[in-house]
Design a protein around this motif. Structure first.
Motif, PDB file in Angstrom:
ATOM      1  N   ASN A   3       0.829  -1.208   0.000  1.00 38.54           N
ATOM      2  CA  ASN A   3       0.000   0.000   0.000  1.00 38.54           C
ATOM      3  C   ASN A   3       0.869   1.266   0.000  1.00 38.54           C
ATOM      4  OD1 ASN A   3       0.810  -0.268   2.659  1.00 38.54           O
ATOM      5  ND2 ASN A   3      -1.242  -0.267   3.558  1.00 38.54           N
ATOM      6  N   ASP A  29       2.570   1.605  -3.463  1.00 41.35           N
ATOM      7  CA  ASP A  29       1.598   2.066  -4.456  1.00 41.35           C
ATOM      8  C   ASP A  29       1.389   3.583  -4.340  1.00 41.35           C
ATOM      9  OD1 ASP A  29      -0.409   1.388  -6.472  1.00 41.35           O
ATOM     10  OD2 ASP A  29      -1.819   2.158  -4.982  1.00 41.35           O
ATOM     11  N   TYR A  30       1.288   4.085  -3.110  1.00 39.28           N
ATOM     12  CA  TYR A  30       1.057   5.528  -2.931  1.00 39.28           C
ATOM     13  C   TYR A  30       2.248   6.328  -3.486  1.00 39.28           C
ATOM     14  CZ  TYR A  30      -0.724   9.854  -1.070  1.00 39.28           C
ATOM     15  OH  TYR A  30      -1.224  11.134  -0.985  1.00 39.28           O
ATOM     16  N   TYR A  31       3.435   5.889  -3.149  1.00 40.49           N
ATOM     17  CA  TYR A  31       4.618   6.633  -3.621  1.00 40.49           C
ATOM     18  C   TYR A  31       4.769   6.549  -5.139  1.00 40.49           C
ATOM     19  CZ  TYR A  31       6.325   8.064   0.912  1.00 40.49           C
ATOM     20  OH  TYR A  31       6.446   8.693   2.128  1.00 40.49           O
ATOM     21  N   LEU A  32       4.411   5.383  -5.700  1.00 43.26           N
ATOM     22  CA  LEU A  32       4.501   5.265  -7.170  1.00 43.26           C
ATOM     23  C   LEU A  32       3.543   6.248  -7.835  1.00 43.26           C
ATOM     24  CD1 LEU A  32       4.688   1.396  -7.794  1.00 43.26           C
ATOM     25  CD2 LEU A  32       6.514   3.069  -8.143  1.00 43.26           C
ATOM     26  N   LYS A  33       2.366   6.409  -7.233  1.00 48.27           N
ATOM     27  CA  LYS A  33       1.341   7.259  -7.858  1.00 48.27           C
ATOM     28  C   LYS A  33       1.512   8.742  -7.553  1.00 48.27           C
ATOM     29  CE  LYS A  33      -2.302   3.840  -8.354  1.00 48.27           C
ATOM     30  NZ  LYS A  33      -3.084   2.986  -7.476  1.00 48.27           N
ATOM     31  N   HIS A  34       2.049   9.069  -6.380  1.00 49.37           N
ATOM     32  CA  HIS A  34       1.981  10.465  -5.935  1.00 49.37           C
ATOM     33  C   HIS A  34       3.337  11.129  -5.705  1.00 49.37           C
ATOM     34  CE1 HIS A  34      -2.333   9.986  -5.397  1.00 49.37           C
ATOM     35  NE2 HIS A  34      -2.070   8.836  -4.820  1.00 49.37           N
ATOM     36  N   SER A  35       4.419  10.457  -5.997  1.00 48.79           N
ATOM     37  CA  SER A  35       5.724  11.084  -5.746  1.00 48.79           C
ATOM     38  C   SER A  35       6.641  10.875  -6.945  1.00 48.79           C
ATOM     39  CB  SER A  35       6.381  10.480  -4.497  1.00 48.79           C
ATOM     40  OG  SER A  35       6.998   9.247  -4.830  1.00 48.79           O
ATOM     41  N   ASP A  36       7.805  11.452  -6.828  1.00 52.44           N
ATOM     42  CA  ASP A  36       8.777  11.343  -7.911  1.00 52.44           C
ATOM     43  C   ASP A  36       9.917  10.401  -7.513  1.00 52.44           C
ATOM     44  OD1 ASP A  36       9.572  11.969 -10.425  1.00 52.44           O
ATOM     45  OD2 ASP A  36      10.572  13.840  -9.867  1.00 52.44           O
ATOM     46  N   ASP A  63       4.103  -2.480 -12.177  1.00 47.91           N
ATOM     47  CA  ASP A  63       3.792  -1.088 -11.796  1.00 47.91           C
ATOM     48  C   ASP A  63       5.065  -0.269 -11.629  1.00 47.91           C
ATOM     49  OD1 ASP A  63       1.175  -1.765 -11.790  1.00 47.91           O
ATOM     50  OD2 ASP A  63       0.931  -1.761  -9.604  1.00 47.91           O
ATOM     51  N   GLN A  97       6.514   0.526 -15.015  1.00 48.68           N
ATOM     52  CA  GLN A  97       5.716   1.536 -15.739  1.00 48.68           C
ATOM     53  C   GLN A  97       6.073   2.948 -15.325  1.00 48.68           C
ATOM     54  OE1 GLN A  97       1.503   1.241 -15.652  1.00 48.68           O
ATOM     55  NE2 GLN A  97       1.484  -0.483 -17.080  1.00 48.68           N
ATOM     56  N   LYS A  98       6.434   3.104 -14.054  1.00 47.76           N
ATOM     57  CA  LYS A  98       6.767   4.441 -13.546  1.00 47.76           C
ATOM     58  C   LYS A  98       8.251   4.758 -13.726  1.00 47.76           C
ATOM     59  CE  LYS A  98       2.778   5.712 -11.901  1.00 47.76           C
ATOM     60  NZ  LYS A  98       2.080   6.935 -12.291  1.00 47.76           N
TER      61      LYS A  98
END
Ligand SMILES: NC(=O)c1ccc[n+]([C@@H]2O[C@H](COP(=O)([O-])OP(=O)(O)OC[C@H]3O[C@@H](n4cnc5c(N)ncnc54)[C@H](OP(=O)(O)O)[C@@H]3O)[C@@H](O)[C@H]2O)c1
Length: 304
Positions: free
Chosen positions: A154, A157-164, A185, A188-189
């Motif tokens: 969890n 996932d948050y860091y992948l979506k909301h951070s650099d 995932d 992809q990032k």
């Protein structure tokens, strides 16, 4: 030694030295670091919390004489707030991160950091505040890149979506194959994986029997001690060089950045680098066969 490149352009040697097990005797630790450099390793992983800051001091001192080399990269970590009595508590606040980075720079003898990583964390952290601390440090030129060290899906996932973040450090080896589920995932990032625990404390080396007895007497995950021993014996039937096998397995994970292997002697560094070279001779079919002989592990906690 080949390199893999982070989004920011930082180049990491495919094999990195995990400095946690260097110990606090400077001469001994320096011998291990020198041997790593002699073997082409240019990425060094430490943390503010290892040996209460002494590890950063040792790594900084040993690498100081190479400060004109721009290929040497140091990564450290933050989040375990040390108190005067030596105990720590988890502190992902912006205030702490932005003050502790100065302490790490002082101990390492540097004016900026290549890679700064959050040393864990939970989904209940003030995640956006933590992320903005790292973003600000980057904008201020104090760090070149940041990442997280985590085994919590969890949080990852948050860091992948909301951070650099540019890196994800996680325990990863043939037995602890849990991170496989994250690879798509992460890739992809364009985030690179730093695989820690690649020889699983010696279990995946020529010293596996000893490591099994000394460090896995209670088994691990859903393996009993006996099952783990049988599994290791079964993998050895495919390929007796367990380190080369696990290194090949890791190198072929798409987002792999660097395999962070620890060592408690220069001889272990030599052996690990030799096996890293051997890893390239191992066929995909052999790795597949070995992988089929171990269990599929899955993260069971911190999923949401
Ligand atoms: N949360 C985090 O961010 C986190 C957590 C853990 C580790 N790390 C980082 O990852 C690095 C590696 O992790 P790790 O030390 O847990 O795992 P590892 O690299 O799988 O294990 C290192 C240990 O394995 C043994 N070993 C290594 N090479 C050997 C060889 N050729 N023959 C026999 N034994 C050998 C040594 O044990 P002996 O000391 O018994 O000789 C060594 O201390 C650490 O140094 C640290 O930098 C990060």
């Amino acid at each position: 030694m080949q390199k893999r490149t982070l989004k920011s352009g930082i180049e990491l040697s495919e094999l990195g030295l995990g400095c946690m097990s260097l110990g606090t005797d400077y001469q001994h630790a320096e011998g291990i670091i020198e041997r790593a450099l002699d073997n082409g390793i240019t990425y060094f992983d430490t943390a503010d919390v290892y040996d209460k800051g002494v590890n950063e001091e040792i790594v900084g001192k040993a690498l100081k004489k190479y400060q004109n080399r721009d290929d040497i990269v140091i990564g450290t970590k933050v989040g375990n707030h040390r108190q005067e009595d030596g105990s720590t508590f988890w502190d992902p606040s912006k205030d702490y991160i932005k003050s502790e980075v100065k302490e790490s720079l002082r101990r390492l003898g540097l004016d900026h950091l290549d890679l700064y990583q959050l040393h864990g964390g939970t989904i209940d952290d003030p995640l956006d505040e933590t992320i903005s601390a790292f973003d600000e440090l980057k904008q201020e030129g104090i760090i070149r890149a940041y990442g997280i060290s985590s085994i919590r899906p969890n949080v990852i996932d948050y860091y992948l979506k909301h951070s650099d973040i540019e890196t994800l450090m996680s325990q990863f080896n043939l037995i602890d194959n849990r991170p496989e589920s994250l690879m798509e995932d992460v890739n992809q990032k364009d985030v690179k994986v730093l695989a820690r625990g690649p020889v699983f404390k010696g279990l995946l080396t020529s010293n596996s029997n000893q490591a099994l007895d000394d460090k896995f007497a209670d088994g691990i995950f859903d393996y009993s001690y006996q099952e783990l021993g049988e599994t290791i014996a079964s993998i050895k039937e495919v390929e007796s060089n367990l380190t080369a096998l696990t290194f090949n397995y890791l190198l072929n994970q798409k987002p792999m950045g660097s395999i962070i292997v620890g060592a408690s002697s220069p001889e272990q560094v030599d052996e690990n680098v030799k096996n890293f070279e051997r890893a390239k001779e191992i066929s995909r079919d052999m790795v597949k066969a070995a992988r089929n002989r171990v269990k599929d592990e899955e993260y069971t906690n911190h999923l949401r």
